[in-house]
Scaffold this active site. Structure first.
Site, short mmCIF file in Angstrom:
data_model
loop_
_atom_site.label_atom_id
_atom_site.label_comp_id
_atom_site.label_asym_id
_atom_site.label_seq_id
_atom_site.Cartn_x
_atom_site.Cartn_y
_atom_site.Cartn_z
N SER A 24 7.80 0.59 -0.55
CA SER A 24 8.20 1.69 -1.42
C SER A 24 7.82 1.40 -2.87
O SER A 24 6.69 1.01 -3.15
CB SER A 24 9.70 1.94 -1.27
OG SER A 24 10.07 3.18 -1.78
N ASP A 137 7.12 6.26 3.72
CA ASP A 137 7.79 5.14 3.07
C ASP A 137 8.27 4.11 4.10
O ASP A 137 9.02 4.42 5.02
CB ASP A 137 8.99 5.68 2.28
CG ASP A 137 9.56 4.66 1.32
OD1 ASP A 137 9.63 3.47 1.67
OD2 ASP A 137 9.95 5.07 0.20
#
Length: 239
Positions: A24, A137
């Site tokens: 992320s 993500d």
């Protein structure tokens, strides 16, 4: 932000840095660090970036925003064809395969697609199509990706988690409810991995911030910096 590795160099502590793994926003930070950018230089780069100019509507059922402009920004500083092998130290990035329901680890070949995939927050950004996969993500399934670092001879894994849970948090709105739900879900997949780190850095002060408090980046950076310095003895003991 989540960054993991053998060590993270500090101008104060002078600790050597080994292999890194990130997911992320931690993927973005670890990529720039592995490319030779100093931590405060990375902070300056992010603060000088107009996030609104980096996004445009996707008009798609798969996400609200495109990552195209973000790709341009990263390519401007690192190059559009940069590979993992071009970095100054080994790096692994983690994304989530939506169809297979599994974490995917990237550490060779083109850098940009895995980086964008690792940072593509579901619903907010469209999934990244790469190598026949629909990627989002990596924190969705693995927000503390220590697996690539475990078992390496001489490596001491220092986990960094910047999303501690605030048990006294107030949820005033529907948006706050969504953020809290995602926060709890993501933190749930870190519990067992925290126990496998030789040292875990998790500044308690960060529990008072929202996950998307980018405008308070200077405060967040200083909290992390001060906390890491306070752990100097524990870090030195790992040498």
């Amino acid at each position: 932000m989540r960054i993991w590795g053998c060590w993270r160099r500090s101008t104060s502590l002078r600790l050597p840095v080994g292999p890194l793994a990130g997911v992320s926003s931690g993927a973005i930070a670890s990529v720039f660090y592995a490319a030779g950018f100093a931590p405060r230089e990375i902070l300056r780069l992010l603060l000088s970036t107009n996030l609104f100019r980096l996004t445009r509507p996707a008009f798609s059922r798969f996400g609200l925003l495109h990552l195209d402009a973000v790709s341009v920004l990263i390519a401007r500083h690192l190059g559009a064809t940069v590979n993992f092998e071009d970095l100054s130290r080994p790096l692994t990035l983690v994304a989530t395969d939506l169809m297979a329901g599994e974490s995917v680890y990237f550490n060779t070949g083109l850098l940009l697609p895995p980086l964008l995939a690792s940072s593509a927050v579901p619903i907010v950004y469209r999934p990244v199509e790469y190598q026949g996969r629909q990627l989002v993500d990596g924190g969705l399934l693995n927000n503390l990706p220590i697996e690539p670092l475990l078992g390496q001879e001489g490596v001491r894994v220092v986990g960094v988690n910047c999303n501690p849970i605030n048990s006294e948090a107030h949820i005033p709105s529907f948006r706050g409810l969504i953020e809290r739900t995602l926060h709890l879900a993501i933190n749930a997949n870190t519990a067992s991995r925290k126990t496998q780190c030789h040292l875990l850095l998790e500044p308690a002060e960060l529990r008072h911030f929202r996950p998307l408090d980018y405008k308070r980046a200077n405060e967040l950076f200083d909290i992390g910096y001060r906390y890491t310095l306070s752990q100097a003895d524990a870090l030195q003991a790992l040498l």
